[in-house]
Write an enzyme that holds these catalytic residues in place. Structure first.
Site, mmCIF file in Angstrom:
data_model
loop_
_atom_site.group_PDB
_atom_site.id
_atom_site.type_symbol
_atom_site.label_atom_id
_atom_site.label_comp_id
_atom_site.label_asym_id
_atom_site.label_seq_id
_atom_site.Cartn_x
_atom_site.Cartn_y
_atom_site.Cartn_z
ATOM 1 N N GLY A 172 0.603 5.376 1.133
ATOM 2 C CA GLY A 172 -0.169 6.414 1.793
ATOM 3 C C GLY A 172 0.483 7.761 1.617
ATOM 4 N N GLY A 173 -0.042 8.757 2.301
ATOM 5 C CA GLY A 173 0.469 10.106 2.143
ATOM 6 C C GLY A 173 1.817 10.309 2.794
ATOM 7 N N MET A 174 2.190 9.419 3.719
ATOM 8 C CA MET A 174 3.414 9.605 4.475
ATOM 9 C C MET A 174 4.461 8.540 4.172
ATOM 10 S SD MET A 174 3.553 9.870 8.586
ATOM 11 C CE MET A 174 5.058 9.871 9.542
ATOM 12 N N THR A 186 5.178 4.252 2.281
ATOM 13 C CA THR A 186 4.749 3.100 1.495
ATOM 14 C C THR A 186 5.043 1.844 2.292
ATOM 15 O OG1 THR A 186 5.236 4.275 -0.571
ATOM 16 C CG2 THR A 186 5.026 1.868 -0.690
ATOM 17 N N ASP A 240 -5.566 8.654 14.720
ATOM 18 C CA ASP A 240 -6.071 8.352 13.373
ATOM 19 C C ASP A 240 -6.857 7.040 13.398
ATOM 20 O OD1 ASP A 240 -6.467 9.020 10.731
ATOM 21 O OD2 ASP A 240 -4.649 8.041 10.029
ATOM 22 N N ALA A 259 0.850 -1.198 0.000
ATOM 23 C CA ALA A 259 0.000 0.000 0.000
ATOM 24 C C ALA A 259 0.878 1.237 0.000
ATOM 25 C CB ALA A 259 -0.926 0.000 1.213
#
Length: 640
Positions: free
Chosen positions: A27-29, A31, A141, A25
């Protein structure tokens, strides 16, 4: 770029140990990759920070904070973090690989969950958050994407990347909102601040989403969603899904109160409330709500239509079967007949649903995922209350479950099992054995900290005399250093009480003093006249016999002296009080400075008396050579 081979990291070995096999996956921050630890030969997950962020000190600090936060948590419902490393431009975490799917995947597939199923999922989620909250950590989160469901049905909370020690929450940049907008508490929107109650709010939103299939606040832009969190309350789930009990509604509305003081004050308190409501729900509640929802929009099927749905009313009957009515009567009759037939259809479908449920679901139960890590006795009570038979297997070591907890079950958590059939619980013998560290020679406090750093606790502490180990220092442990033991078992520690002071009363003082000096002790000798005692015999000692002493300690011996006066004018000569007193050479210090002379004489075992006027040179000494009793006085006369 796909996950199979075009990613430039796939195939590389990070830190000489972790071989990247595929991408999972992005993400914004960071991998996430599946990788193999080639040193331990096991599959793990690697979370690599995006290169553009690796140069940002704030992001790096937050990223490394994830490792420290998650690694500090030892809980079966938390994804384990094993390591945090840097390899060139790559900053990454090494984590437990969880084979399975996310709660988001399950929610997408099913649409929504019934109340019992939703609360059953929430319990291990809240147990994981509760462990974090007890450690002073805020997840920040909480959402279905960060809840993983393993292939055997165990629930794990992942991605503590936004977690931060609660006491350090001021580190958040002013005006910066951390989290996913659909789950943000009002205070996170207005001030950017978050505490454990913000996690409770997000958990309440997630419960709403599980129950209804939708987030409570939806809008065209993230900013508009955030505005709704601040200005609109989360509605009761029963407004969207009729049949949800009031107590389940209250679990959502209480947790999502705009006033943090009105929410459960941490995840553990919320877990207790969820478990209490879950225990009071009828076992068939989810099926009843599902049947009611399906049948509310259904109508009765008739063979005459070939299985097609058709609504029957009196207006469709042949004329000879219809009674004569006025226009008003016909209108009312048609309306009434329609509702009667629909009602009959609903009743028939509900009855059919009950029959199907009794033949299928009513005869089965699911092994709850929350039993993993639970005490075996508590898990047994829960399963037996669900109508299941419980057996206990042979205990095994487990890296995630402490001694006495449930390490695994057969059938696995989440599996369907017929009522009356056995579920075997395998207890944990404790964390997998590891080597006991060497703490010999350390103070007790230092030893405790070293053992704690390795996951051990200190059991019994005992003391014993030792001629070789200083007082209050560790002599040994049980098990010994280097032996393997589960950290769930305590390590016993033996501490030195020091050397044991011997009994010296009645012995010759010089012989006694030599014995003590051989033990590394500093000896101070005093004289006292006691009639009826041998001259130069020890009549008192301090500390007394049996007391623990260490090298360098000072001890005092009191010897019996006899009358002895030798007066040589200005020169006073020490007196030998006994025939057996040890004589030692007297060094000649004439011509040396007074300080040098005193040091030489005292180092040789004599006392020193200084007389004379002016000057710093020794002109006369008495005795001026030969031998004299150890501890006797040498007089030196100073002059110009």
């Amino acid at each position: 770029m796909d996950a199979t081979g075009t990613d430039p990291l796939v195939g590389q070995v990070l830190d000489g140990r972790y071989r990247i096999e595929s991408r999972v996956a992005r993400g914004g921050m960071a991998t996430v990759y599946v990788a193999r630890d080639i040193r331990l030969d096991r599959i793990i997950a690697i979370k690599v920070m995006h290169p553009g962020l690796a140069t940002d000190d704030d992001f790096v600090a937050r990223f490394i904070g994830e490792a420290k936060a998650a690694a500090a948590l030892s809980h079966p419902n938390v994804v384990a973090v094993y390591d945090q490393r840097t390899d060139g431009e790559h900053v990454f975490l090494v984590m437990e690989y969880v084979a399975g799917h996310t709660l988001r995947d399950a929610l997408t597939t099913l649409g929504r969950f019934g109340p019992r199923a939703a609360l059953e999922i929430m319990q291990p989620v809240l147990a994981a958050l509760g462990a974090a909250h007890r450690a002073g950590l805020v997840h920040r989160d909480v959402k279905p994407e960060n809840v993983l469901i393993t292939e055997d049905g165990q629930v794990k909370v992942a991605d503590f990347g936004l977690a931060r020690a609660e006491t350090a929450s001021k580190m958040t940049k002013t005006g910066m909102i951390i989290g996913t907008v659909g789950y943000l508490a009002p205070e996170q929107v207005t001030s950017g601040e978050a505490d454990v109650r913000s996690d409770v709010y997000a958990a309440g939103v997630m419960l709403f989403e599980l129950l209804t299939g939708h987030l409570p606040h939806r809008a065209d832009t993230p900013l508009a969603v955030a505005f709704k969190h601040v200005n609109e309350k989360v509605p009761a789930p029963s407004e969207l899904v009729p049949g949800i009990p009031l107590r389940v509604d209250e679990l959502v509305t209480d947790a999502t109160s705009h006033d943090p003081q009105r929410r459960p004050q941490d995840a553990s308190q919320y877990l207790a409330e969820v478990a209490d409501v879950f225990g009071g729900l009828p076992r068939d509640l989810d099926q009843r709500i599902e049947d009611g929802s399906r049948n509310a929009t259904s109508v009765l099927e008739t063979p005459a239509t070939g299985g097609h749905t058709e609504v029957l009313d009196a207006g469709t009957l042949p004329a000879d079967l219809r009674p004569e009515r006025t226009r008003s009567d016909r209108a009312i009759g048609a309306l009434t007949g329609r509702y009667v037939l629909v009602a009959i259809g609903v009743i028939a479908a509900v009855a059919l649903g009950w029959a199907v449920w009794y033949q299928t679901s009513g005869q089965y139960e699911h092994v709850p995922s929350s039993i993993i890590g639970m005490k075996v006795t508590d898990a047994r009570d829960r399963l037996e209350s669900a109508g299941l038979t419980v057996r206990t297997g042979k205990p095994v070591y487990d890296d995630r479950v402490h001694k006495g907890g449930v390490a695994r079950s057969d059938p696995a958590p989440g599996a369907r099992v017929a009522k009356g059939e056995p579920v075997t619980l395998t207890p944990s013998r404790g964390i997998t054995p590891t080597k006991v560290p060497d703490v010999t020679g350390k103070s007790l406090d230092e030893a405790k900290q070293t053992l704690k750093d390795k996951g051990f606790t200190v059991g019994r502490t005992s003391t014993t005399p030792s001629q070789t180990v200083a007082k209050d220092r560790v002599i040994s442990t049980s098990p010994s250093a280097g032996e393997r033991q589960s950290p769930d078992e305590p390590v016993d520690v033996v501490v030195s009480a020091g050397m044991s002071m011997p009994g010296l009363i009645g012995q010759n003082v010089d012989t006694a003093a030599n014995q003590l000096r051989s033990m590394g002790l500093e000896v101070h000798i005093e004289k006292k006249k006691v009639d009826g005692k041998p001259a130069n015999a020890v009549i008192e000692q301090n500390p007394p016999e049996g007391t623990g002493v260490s090298r360098g300690d000072e001890v005092t011996l009191v010897a019996n002296k006899r009358d002895c006066v030798i007066d040589a004018g200005p020169i006073e000569i020490g007196c030998n009080d006994g025939e057996t007193t040890e004589n030692i050479p007297v060094p000649n210090v004439t011509g040396r400075t007074v300080n040098d002379a005193k040091s030489a004489l005292e180092d040789s075992g004599f006392k020193v008396k200084v007389t004379g006027f002016g000057g710093d040179t020794v002109r006369i000494q008495s005795p001026n050579g030969g031998e004299a009793p150890r501890g006797s006085t040498v007089t030196i006369v100073r002059g110009p």
